[in-house]
Design an enzyme around this catalytic site. Structure first.
Site, PDB file in Angstrom:
ATOM      1  N   ASN A 202      -9.029  16.526  15.968  1.00  0.00           N
ATOM      2  CA  ASN A 202      -9.582  15.091  15.852  1.00  0.00           C
ATOM      3  C   ASN A 202      -8.016  14.056  15.925  1.00  0.00           C
ATOM      4  O   ASN A 202      -7.719  13.854  14.886  1.00  0.00           O
ATOM      5  CB  ASN A 202     -10.500  14.762  14.865  1.00  0.00           C
ATOM      6  N   TRP A 203      -7.753  13.666  17.297  1.00  0.00           N
ATOM      7  CA  TRP A 203      -6.407  12.898  17.059  1.00  0.00           C
ATOM      8  C   TRP A 203      -6.690  11.394  16.648  1.00  0.00           C
ATOM      9  O   TRP A 203      -5.795  10.704  16.602  1.00  0.00           O
ATOM     10  CB  TRP A 203      -6.023  12.835  18.610  1.00  0.00           C
ATOM     11  N   LYS A 204      -7.907  11.198  16.406  1.00  0.00           N
ATOM     12  CA  LYS A 204      -8.171   9.655  15.759  1.00  0.00           C
ATOM     13  C   LYS A 204      -7.483   8.508  16.963  1.00  0.00           C
ATOM     14  O   LYS A 204      -7.497   8.728  17.978  1.00  0.00           O
ATOM     15  CB  LYS A 204      -7.733   9.476  14.551  1.00  0.00           C
TER      16      LYS A 204
ATOM     17  N   HIS B  96     -18.708  10.459  11.823  1.00  0.00           N
ATOM     18  CA  HIS B  96     -17.342  10.697  10.852  1.00  0.00           C
ATOM     19  C   HIS B  96     -17.172   9.712  10.091  1.00  0.00           C
ATOM     20  O   HIS B  96     -17.890   8.657  10.245  1.00  0.00           O
ATOM     21  CB  HIS B  96     -16.249  10.736  12.073  1.00  0.00           C
TER      22      HIS B  96
ATOM     23  N   GLU C 284     -15.131   7.787   8.998  1.00  0.00           N
ATOM     24  CA  GLU C 284     -14.442   6.553   9.208  1.00  0.00           C
ATOM     25  C   GLU C 284     -15.381   5.644  10.109  1.00  0.00           C
ATOM     26  O   GLU C 284     -15.444   4.379  10.008  1.00  0.00           O
ATOM     27  CB  GLU C 284     -13.187   6.732  10.255  1.00  0.00           C
TER      28      GLU C 284
ATOM     29  N   GLU D 183     -17.125  17.238   5.759  1.00  0.00           N
ATOM     30  CA  GLU D 183     -16.073  16.461   5.585  1.00  0.00           C
ATOM     31  C   GLU D 183     -16.098  15.933   4.227  1.00  0.00           C
ATOM     32  O   GLU D 183     -16.609  14.562   4.367  1.00  0.00           O
ATOM     33  CB  GLU D 183     -15.552  15.797   6.774  1.00  0.00           C
TER      34      GLU D 183
ATOM     35  N   GLY E 127      -7.650  12.624   5.348  1.00  0.00           N
ATOM     36  CA  GLY E 127      -6.425  11.972   5.120  1.00  0.00           C
ATOM     37  C   GLY E 127      -5.849  11.875   3.806  1.00  0.00           C
ATOM     38  O   GLY E 127      -4.570  10.888   3.942  1.00  0.00           O
TER      39      GLY E 127
ATOM     40  N   SER F 255      -8.109  17.366   5.144  1.00  0.00           N
ATOM     41  CA  SER F 255      -6.814  17.719   4.451  1.00  0.00           C
ATOM     42  C   SER F 255      -6.523  19.257   4.858  1.00  0.00           C
ATOM     43  O   SER F 255      -5.755  20.024   4.094  1.00  0.00           O
ATOM     44  CB  SER F 255      -6.572  17.423   3.402  1.00  0.00           C
TER      45      SER F 255
ATOM     46  N   GLY G  14      -7.545  16.380  11.231  1.00  0.00           N
ATOM     47  CA  GLY G  14      -7.146  15.104  11.742  1.00  0.00           C
ATOM     48  C   GLY G  14      -5.538  15.225  11.810  1.00  0.00           C
ATOM     49  O   GLY G  14      -4.849  15.744  12.719  1.00  0.00           O
ATOM     50  N   GLY G  15      -4.676  15.057  10.600  1.00  0.00           N
ATOM     51  CA  GLY G  15      -3.260  14.824  10.472  1.00  0.00           C
ATOM     52  C   GLY G  15      -2.604  16.089  11.075  1.00  0.00           C
ATOM     53  O   GLY G  15      -1.683  15.927  11.759  1.00  0.00           O
TER      54      GLY G  15
END
Ligand code: PGA
Length: 260
Positions: A11-13, A95, A97, A169, A175, A215, A236-237
């Protein structure tokens, strides 16, 4: 690890310009081509979807969008499901966010899930508890409520037939570098599977893929992928560079091969 095919999704956000997205997608395609037994999917920002899709064509790498709105119309800045049909395979909904920074509630997420199924798109439905809910021991109750609300009025067989996925999640793990303990994630995911089974039957529960997210990185990926209930990761990251993303796919494949 189970018989279900694990899926590692990046997930490149809100990262990567279109050229950067194309470059990373090309690297991923090349690097994962020889790897067997693991599905890989990339979820770039909307504006890069089409360019990344071209890059993925002819490869086994799947494509996902990070969000969707309910319908076409006068909704400035939104993307309707019909625009994604045929363009991508997966759509992330719910998600944390979106839930917590953009105020999306269970009712909206349920409507998004239903509209995705109507448009032949596979949802990746995210659920997860906040830190204070975790500390109060409310994790199971929170994710159970999110699952039940998300699937209200939903045809579970259609969800599975399209390749729908759930991602657990924990909000506090996203993150932050502070991942959930592997066995704990396994227990919560087992509970989500049981709840899905209560709604749609034991065979449906057995077929459902449930990822862990929060993470996940090369240093801890084994701890999650060796758990029997966990069918991959939403990342993500560590999905933003090939050097971090590739080991996740490689380790998942190696652990899966070792259990066959
Ligand atoms: P993270 O994000 O891997 O950077 O924690 C996971 C996610 O938001 O899906």
């Amino acid at each position: 690890m189970s018989k279900r095919r694990p899926i590692i999704a990046g997930n490149w956000k809100c990262h990567k310009t279109v050229p950067e997205a194309v470059e990373l997608a090309a690297q991923v395609v090349q690097a994962v081509a020889p790897i067997q037994g693991v599905e890989v999917a990339l979820c770039p920002p909307f504006i890069a979807l089409n360019a990344v899709r071209r890059e993925l064509s002819g490869s086994a790498v799947g494509l996902g969008a990070q969000n969707v709105y309910l319908e076409e119309g006068a909704y400035t800045g939104e993307i309707a499901p019909r625009m994604l049909t045929g363009l991508c395979d997966y759509v992330i909904i719910g998600h944390s966010e979106r839930r917590h920074q953009f105020g999306e509630d269970d009712q909206l997420i349920n409507a998004k899930l239903r509209t995705l199924l109507a448009h032949d798109l596979a949802p990746i439905l995210c659920v997860g508890e906040k830190l204070e809910q975790n500390e109060r021991g409310e994790t199971e109750a929170v994710v159970a409520a999110q699952l039940r609300a998300g699937f209200k009025g939903v045809d579970g067989q259609r969800f599975l037939a399209l390749g729908g996925i759930i991602a657990y999640e924990p909000v506090w793990a996203i993150g932050t570098g502070k991942a959930c303990h592997g066995p704990t994630a396994n227990r919560i995911i087992g509970r989500l599977r049981q709840l899905f089974g209560d709604l749609y039957g034991p065979e449906a529960a057995e077929a459902l893929r449930i990822q862990y997210g929060g993470s996940v990185k090369p240093a801890n990926v084994d701890e999650f992928m060796e758990q029997p209930e966990i069918d991959g990761a939403l990342v993500g990251g560590a999905s933003l560079q090939l050097e971090a993303f590739l080991p996740l796919v490689q380790r998942t494949a190696a652990l899966r091969a070792a259990t066959e």
